[in-house]
Write a protein that holds these residues in place. Structure first.
Motif, PDB file in Angstrom:
ATOM      1  N   VAL A 130       1.197   8.991  -5.608  1.00 50.45           N
ATOM      2  CA  VAL A 130       0.969   7.940  -4.624  1.00 50.45           C
ATOM      3  C   VAL A 130      -0.398   7.303  -4.866  1.00 50.45           C
ATOM      4  CG1 VAL A 130       0.787   7.406  -2.161  1.00 50.45           C
ATOM      5  CG2 VAL A 130       2.381   9.160  -2.940  1.00 50.45           C
ATOM      6  N   THR A 160       3.150   0.232   3.439  1.00 57.91           N
ATOM      7  CA  THR A 160       3.671   1.556   3.757  1.00 57.91           C
ATOM      8  C   THR A 160       2.545   2.505   4.040  1.00 57.91           C
ATOM      9  OG1 THR A 160       3.655   2.285   1.464  1.00 57.91           O
ATOM     10  CG2 THR A 160       5.675   1.253   2.249  1.00 57.91           C
ATOM     11  N   ASN A 161       2.826   3.453   4.900  1.00 56.77           N
ATOM     12  CA  ASN A 161       1.924   4.582   5.096  1.00 56.77           C
ATOM     13  C   ASN A 161       2.512   5.728   4.301  1.00 56.77           C
ATOM     14  OD1 ASN A 161       0.323   3.221   6.819  1.00 56.77           O
ATOM     15  ND2 ASN A 161       1.179   4.088   8.688  1.00 56.77           N
ATOM     16  N   ALA A 162       1.780   6.237   3.340  1.00 55.54           N
ATOM     17  CA  ALA A 162       2.293   7.341   2.537  1.00 55.54           C
ATOM     18  C   ALA A 162       1.805   8.648   3.117  1.00 55.54           C
ATOM     19  CB  ALA A 162       1.814   7.199   1.096  1.00 55.54           C
ATOM     20  N   TYR A 198      -7.991  -0.732   5.021  1.00 58.01           N
ATOM     21  CA  TYR A 198      -7.251  -0.507   3.783  1.00 58.01           C
ATOM     22  C   TYR A 198      -6.749  -1.847   3.255  1.00 58.01           C
ATOM     23  CZ  TYR A 198      -7.451   4.406   4.993  1.00 58.01           C
ATOM     24  OH  TYR A 198      -7.909   5.668   5.300  1.00 58.01           O
ATOM     25  N   SER A 234       0.865  -1.174   0.000  1.00 60.10           N
ATOM     26  CA  SER A 234       0.000   0.000   0.000  1.00 60.10           C
ATOM     27  C   SER A 234       0.900   1.221   0.000  1.00 60.10           C
ATOM     28  CB  SER A 234      -0.901   0.017   1.240  1.00 60.10           C
ATOM     29  OG  SER A 234      -1.636   1.221   1.311  1.00 60.10           O
ATOM     30  N   GLY A 235       0.554   2.209  -0.801  1.00 61.28           N
ATOM     31  CA  GLY A 235       1.344   3.432  -0.819  1.00 61.28           C
ATOM     32  C   GLY A 235       2.389   3.497  -1.904  1.00 61.28           C
ATOM     33  N   ALA A 265      -4.125   4.613  -0.592  1.00 58.83           N
ATOM     34  CA  ALA A 265      -3.253   4.450   0.569  1.00 58.83           C
ATOM     35  C   ALA A 265      -3.781   5.275   1.735  1.00 58.83           C
ATOM     36  CB  ALA A 265      -1.831   4.878   0.217  1.00 58.83           C
ATOM     37  N   TYR A 266      -3.232   5.017   2.902  1.00 56.10           N
ATOM     38  CA  TYR A 266      -3.577   5.802   4.090  1.00 56.10           C
ATOM     39  C   TYR A 266      -2.649   7.009   4.148  1.00 56.10           C
ATOM     40  CZ  TYR A 266      -4.440   7.049   8.963  1.00 56.10           C
ATOM     41  OH  TYR A 266      -4.770   7.719  10.113  1.00 56.10           O
ATOM     42  N   PHE A 267      -3.229   8.196   4.185  1.00 56.41           N
ATOM     43  CA  PHE A 267      -2.449   9.429   4.223  1.00 56.41           C
ATOM     44  C   PHE A 267      -2.562  10.080   5.599  1.00 56.41           C
ATOM     45  CE2 PHE A 267      -3.192   8.776  -0.248  1.00 56.41           C
ATOM     46  CZ  PHE A 267      -2.031   9.221  -0.864  1.00 56.41           C
TER      47      PHE A 267
END
Length: 381
Positions: free
Chosen positions: A13, A374-376, A356, A4-5, A17-19
């Motif tokens: 990106v 990954t957390n972007a 997610y 993810s990300g 993804a989780y921002f």
């Protein structure tokens, strides 16, 4: 096997993804994405993490049958100054490639076995201590709870109990927060009492703030007032050494004003004493407005105080100011509804417990394609 990300060839990106950002709207529900701060109206969501806090993110991953033994979970927080939407705007080119550098702010990795695998239960590759993992997890859950998710509170309670068992004062401190949020005043009081016995020197100003809330809910207003006076005067040597000045905390000042107002209403027979308490409440509310002139709680409280003091003109003034600064609930609902309708990605991210789904990892793909999870993060202008 999944990620993810990831960043694609255009430097963008994965939008799913989780921002760690705030999705801010104008009155029409459009995103504030062009540094047009003057149009800010309301937040759709806020994933920012303040100092000393944490966040919990839920991911879902499909583990293929061919994977044997165990899997490695790698997580990272990445930062980039401007996102692709803004860079396309400033460049005037819809095909602009966002090649701004990406900085890794934090990184961690865990290895866990799959069901039926032999060997140790898991391997902690990172350098984060066990108590801190539990504590951060609990804080994230506590911040996730919005009053209608009891499950998050129960999970947070369990996490902080582990912190307490590991001998850290943070466990009892945060257990008191959980119980106050849950409305269990006696459990909160018990946690604070045990904290005082076992860790007397641990952040006494935090214990004072939580104790004042407990005493207020118990009806012991005089005790709560005395504690708040000590807190707002920053009568704690360690806090002073660290440069804290709690008199500037406008939320605490407004809460103190409410406490004093409630105390005034208890003075049934002695009018002079009642008026004196109202004057003290006025001072606390005014102190809150000194640091936050648009504080709703302070304006509302002052309207009540001045009405009780018989000053109709000032009471009317603060009622008007309260109405002026108070958000238009109907307009907020319309803006939020429009944003959620027009942007499925933001709609999903705004859910209280969004999950997610990690996607199959790209082969030789974007900049972050090698990471499993990954957390972007990109700073939204």
């Amino acid at each position: 096997i999944a990620e993810s990300g990831a960043i694609d060839a255009r430097g963008e990106v994965d939008p799913n993804a989780y921002f760690l950002n705030a999705w801010v709207l104008d009155r029409d529900g459009g995103r504030i994405a062009r540094r047009n701060a003057q149009d800010i109206f309301v937040k759709l969501y806020d994933h920012q993490i303040p100092p000393g806090a944490a966040s919990v993110v839920h991911y879902q991953v499909h583990v293929p049958e061919w994977v044997k033994g165990g899997i490695s979970i790698e997580a990272a927080v990445h930062y980039r100054k401007f996102d692709s939407t803004y860079m396309r705007f400033v460049s005037g080119d819809d095909a602009h490639v966002n090649n701004l550098p990406v900085i890794t702010l934090a990184h961690d990795e865990q290895r866990i076995p799959l069901a039926g695998a032999h060997g140790p239960p898991g391997e902690d590759i990172g350098a984060i201590e066990t108590w801190q993992r539990w504590n951060d997890y609990g804080i994230g859950l506590l911040r996730t709870d919005k009053g209608d998710h009891k499950g998050a509170l129960r999970q947070a309670e369990h996490a902080f109990q582990q912190v307490d068992r590991l001998g850290r004062a943070d466990g009892l401190t945060n257990l008191a927060r959980v119980y106050l949020r849950d409305g269990d005043v006696e459990k909160a009081a018990a946690a604070l009492s045990t904290l005082s016995e076992r860790h007397a020197g641990f952040r006494p100003w935090v214990r004072a703030w939580l104790s004042a809330q407990v005493e207020r809910q118990r009806g012991n207003l005089d005790s709560a007032i005395q504690t708040m006076r000590q807190l707002l005067a920053t009568r704690f040597n360690e806090a002073r050494r660290r440069g804290f000045d709690f008199s500037r905390d406008y939320r605490a000042q407004a809460w103190f004003g409410r406490l004093l107002y409630e105390r005034a209403r208890r003075e049934r027979g002695d009018k002079s004493a009642r008026m004196d308490w109202y004057r003290k409440a006025e001072q606390a509310y005014q102190q809150a407005l000194r640091w936050d002139p648009e504080n709703l709680a302070a304006h509302y409280g002052l309207a009540q105080v001045y009405a009780a003091l018989g000053d109709a003109e000032k009471a009317a003034l603060h009622r008007r100011l309260h109405q002026r600064y108070r958000p238009d609930d109907n307009a907020v609902e319309q803006a939020v509804a429009a944003a959620r309708r027009d942007n499925p990605v933001a709609d999903h991210a705004a859910e209280a417990n969004a999950v997610y789904r990690l996607r199959p990892a790209s082969v030789g793909g974007g900049l972050l394609a090698e990471t499993e999870s990954t957390n972007a993060i990109e700073q939204q202008p």
